[in-house]
Design a protein around this motif. Structure first.
Motif, PDB file in Angstrom:
ATOM      1  N   MET A   1      49.612  26.535  51.667  1.00 19.60           N
ATOM      2  CA  MET A   1      49.693  27.717  50.802  1.00 19.60           C
ATOM      3  C   MET A   1      51.156  28.045  50.532  1.00 19.60           C
ATOM      4  N   THR A   2      51.456  28.346  49.322  1.00 22.00           N
ATOM      5  CA  THR A   2      52.824  28.741  48.963  1.00 22.00           C
ATOM      6  C   THR A   2      52.830  30.185  48.488  1.00 22.00           C
ATOM      7  N   VAL A   3      53.951  30.851  48.801  1.00 20.25           N
ATOM      8  CA  VAL A   3      54.125  32.238  48.373  1.00 20.25           C
ATOM      9  C   VAL A   3      55.216  32.273  47.313  1.00 20.25           C
ATOM     10  N   GLU A   4      54.895  32.773  46.177  1.00 19.94           N
ATOM     11  CA  GLU A   4      55.863  32.852  45.090  1.00 19.94           C
ATOM     12  C   GLU A   4      56.292  34.308  44.903  1.00 19.94           C
ATOM     13  N   ILE A   5      57.576  34.537  45.041  1.00 23.24           N
ATOM     14  CA  ILE A   5      58.116  35.891  44.887  1.00 23.24           C
ATOM     15  C   ILE A   5      58.801  35.980  43.527  1.00 23.24           C
ATOM     16  N   ARG A   6      58.342  36.868  42.753  1.00 23.73           N
ATOM     17  CA  ARG A   6      58.940  37.064  41.430  1.00 23.73           C
ATOM     18  C   ARG A   6      59.734  38.362  41.396  1.00 23.73           C
ATOM     19  N   VAL A   7      60.835  38.312  40.738  1.00 21.27           N
ATOM     20  CA  VAL A   7      61.674  39.506  40.544  1.00 21.27           C
ATOM     21  C   VAL A   7      61.421  40.035  39.150  1.00 21.27           C
ATOM     22  N   GLN A   8      61.036  41.275  39.100  1.00 20.11           N
ATOM     23  CA  GLN A   8      60.747  41.875  37.797  1.00 20.11           C
ATOM     24  C   GLN A   8      61.645  43.091  37.609  1.00 20.11           C
ATOM     25  N   SER A   9      62.392  43.107  36.557  1.00 17.73           N
ATOM     26  CA  SER A   9      63.279  44.238  36.275  1.00 17.73           C
ATOM     27  C   SER A   9      62.532  45.280  35.450  1.00 17.73           C
ATOM     28  N   VAL A  10      62.807  46.521  35.766  1.00 18.13           N
ATOM     29  CA  VAL A  10      62.182  47.626  35.051  1.00 18.13           C
ATOM     30  C   VAL A  10      63.272  48.369  34.283  1.00 18.13           C
ATOM     31  N   LYS A  11      63.132  48.416  33.005  1.00 19.22           N
ATOM     32  CA  LYS A  11      64.112  49.100  32.174  1.00 19.22           C
ATOM     33  C   LYS A  11      63.824  50.591  32.184  1.00 19.22           C
ATOM     34  N   PRO A  12      64.797  51.407  32.597  1.00 24.67           N
ATOM     35  CA  PRO A  12      64.546  52.856  32.633  1.00 24.67           C
ATOM     36  C   PRO A  12      64.342  53.418  31.234  1.00 24.67           C
ATOM     37  N   LEU A  13      63.463  54.393  31.153  1.00 25.68           N
ATOM     38  CA  LEU A  13      63.216  55.028  29.864  1.00 25.68           C
ATOM     39  C   LEU A  13      64.420  55.843  29.396  1.00 25.68           C
ATOM     40  N   ARG A  14      65.157  56.386  30.350  1.00 23.77           N
ATOM     41  CA  ARG A  14      66.394  57.108  30.017  1.00 23.77           C
ATOM     42  C   ARG A  14      67.341  57.022  31.212  1.00 23.77           C
ATOM     43  N   HIS A  15      68.614  57.240  30.960  1.00 24.02           N
ATOM     44  CA  HIS A  15      69.633  57.037  31.989  1.00 24.02           C
ATOM     45  C   HIS A  15      70.156  58.329  32.593  1.00 24.02           C
ATOM     46  N   THR A  16      69.842  59.451  31.987  1.00 24.37           N
ATOM     47  CA  THR A  16      70.374  60.701  32.502  1.00 24.37           C
ATOM     48  C   THR A  16      69.479  61.844  32.026  1.00 24.37           C
ATOM     49  N   PHE A  17      69.842  63.054  32.360  1.00 27.49           N
ATOM     50  CA  PHE A  17      69.067  64.219  31.944  1.00 27.49           C
ATOM     51  C   PHE A  17      69.179  64.425  30.431  1.00 27.49           C
ATOM     52  N   GLY A  18      68.171  65.080  29.862  1.00 30.07           N
ATOM     53  CA  GLY A  18      68.143  65.270  28.427  1.00 30.07           C
ATOM     54  C   GLY A  18      69.338  66.053  27.904  1.00 30.07           C
ATOM     55  N   HIS A  19      69.731  67.130  28.603  1.00 23.27           N
ATOM     56  CA  HIS A  19      70.845  67.938  28.088  1.00 23.27           C
ATOM     57  C   HIS A  19      72.165  67.190  28.170  1.00 23.27           C
ATOM     58  N   ILE A  20      72.306  66.278  29.129  1.00 26.83           N
ATOM     59  CA  ILE A  20      73.520  65.456  29.212  1.00 26.83           C
ATOM     60  C   ILE A  20      73.495  64.381  28.128  1.00 26.83           C
ATOM     61  N   ALA A  21      72.319  63.796  27.909  1.00 25.93           N
ATOM     62  CA  ALA A  21      72.203  62.772  26.874  1.00 25.93           C
ATOM     63  C   ALA A  21      72.499  63.339  25.493  1.00 25.93           C
ATOM     64  N   ARG A  22      72.077  64.571  25.230  1.00 24.79           N
ATOM     65  CA  ARG A  22      72.345  65.177  23.924  1.00 24.79           C
ATOM     66  C   ARG A  22      73.834  65.385  23.694  1.00 24.79           C
ATOM     67  N   ARG A  23      74.579  65.544  24.757  1.00 24.38           N
ATOM     68  CA  ARG A  23      76.033  65.758  24.617  1.00 24.38           C
ATOM     69  C   ARG A  23      76.816  64.450  24.648  1.00 24.38           C
ATOM     70  N   PHE A  24      76.466  63.545  25.563  1.00 25.87           N
ATOM     71  CA  PHE A  24      77.276  62.341  25.774  1.00 25.87           C
ATOM     72  C   PHE A  24      76.571  61.041  25.381  1.00 25.87           C
ATOM     73  N   GLY A  25      75.301  61.144  25.006  1.00 28.02           N
ATOM     74  CA  GLY A  25      74.537  59.935  24.725  1.00 28.02           C
ATOM     75  C   GLY A  25      73.742  59.505  25.946  1.00 28.02           C
TER      76      GLY A  25
END
Length: 337
Positions: A1-25
């Motif tokens: 039996m072999t075990v295969e480990i996969r790495v899956q990256s999850v892209k965040p929906l946003r990087h910071t709080f909404g009020h900070i994003a509205r000011r700085f992106g």
């Protein structure tokens, strides 16, 4: 039996709080940005203050200074609560080592009588000046607008209590922990003619209601003159009277470094306010000039008492000239003396 480990990256929906994003992106923000920007309460106030029903509880009209964005007054030190407490803890550790060394060697109690009295008269009453600064910055923190300004003022307010405690500990080192020197300094603050003009101007500042005027008077003008005169010019007088200059320089290291750090913040925000409009510049210039004249006159009796008339006047002129140079650098040239 072999075990295969996969790495899956999850892209965040946003990087910071909404009020900070509205000011700085939408990008990762610094801790300072997250803990500072757009946190001022602006809507849904439950009531207007009973003591000032013409204004909201948080109101930009409490000062004559007008800013399009009060968050332009950012702190160059990038101090939010976490970074501020870490910085002060490190400084306190250094100050503790210095105080402990002086205590173990009992250096201050070896001062001659003349030097001892000079420290009691010329330095220890400053702890009451620091209490006044705490009160003034409390008004800026309470009635200023925008977290960038008010949180820095609140941290400065607490710093002033720390400076008062530091000066009190110098007094306790001087008298062997009896408190006699602090009682004598309090009497000097309340009764000695050398301090009464300064005490009057500090109390005059208590009844001012414009938080930016109070900030200019306290953290720009008064601090600059007191720092340059008392903390830097009086020390040689104690040394000349038989004191140990190295010991006093060690004990005054923390207050001096604090004033240098505070000046960076004050200069940065005053420069931004002055650049906002010509009316702002005129107001700031007039406030700085009026309080410069008031505090210079108030410090003259103290300078003459500690240094002698000629040397005291010369030291005060040097302190005032340094302040004038600083004001010119900020674009706040004042009238000729």
């Amino acid at each position: 039996m072999t075990v295969e480990i996969r790495v899956q990256s999850v892209k965040p929906l946003r990087h910071t709080f909404g009020h900070i994003a509205r000011r700085f992106g939408d990008k990762p923000a610094s801790r300072y940005q997250e803990g500072t920007y757009d946190l001022q309460s602006e809507v849904n106030h439950h009531y207007k203050p009973l003591w000032d029903p013409e204004r909201e509880i948080y109101d930009t009209r409490r000062t004559a200074i007008v800013m399009r964005d009060w968050y332009a007054l950012k702190d160059p030190r990038q101090h939010y609560y976490g970074s501020w407490t870490i910085a002060r803890a490190r400084q306190q550790e250094s100050a503790e080592r210095q105080i402990e060394l002086v205590r173990e060697r009992d250096w201050l109690r070896q001062l001659g009588d003349e030097a001892r009295q000079g420290v009691i008269l010329g330095l220890l009453p400053l702890r009451h000046v620091e209490w006044g600064a705490n009160t003034s910055l409390g008004l800026v923190a309470a009635y200023g607008y925008g977290t960038a300004l008010t949180q820095a003022a609140a941290m400065g307010m607490m710093d002033r209590l720390g400076l008062a405690q530091h000066l009190s500990r110098i007094g306790l080192l001087l008298d062997g922990q009896t408190g006699a020197s602090l009682k004598a300094a309090r009497t000097a603050w309340l009764e000695d003619a050398a301090w009464q003009d300064l005490r009057r101007e500090i109390e005059n500042l208590f009844v001012r209601r414009d938080p930016i005027e109070v900030l200019v008077a306290q953290s720009l003008v008064q601090d600059a003159l007191v720092d340059a005169l008392v903390l830097r010019r009086f020390e040689p007088a104690w040394s000349g009277a038989g004191g140990d200059a190295a010991v006093m320089a060690m004990l005054l290291d923390f207050p001096l470094r604090w004033h240098e750090e505070s000046a960076r913040w004050v200069d940065a925000i005053v420069k931004v306010m002055a650049a906002e409009s010509e009316s702002n510049r005129t107001l700031l210039r007039d406030w700085a000039d009026a309080w410069r004249r008031a505090f210079t006159a108030a410090l003259r009796p103290l300078a003459r008492r500690v240094l002698g008339e000629a040397a005291g006047d010369a030291a005060l002129r040097q302190a005032e000239d340094a302040l004038q140079t600083r004001l010119a650098r900020l674009g706040l040239t004042t009238d000729a003396r």
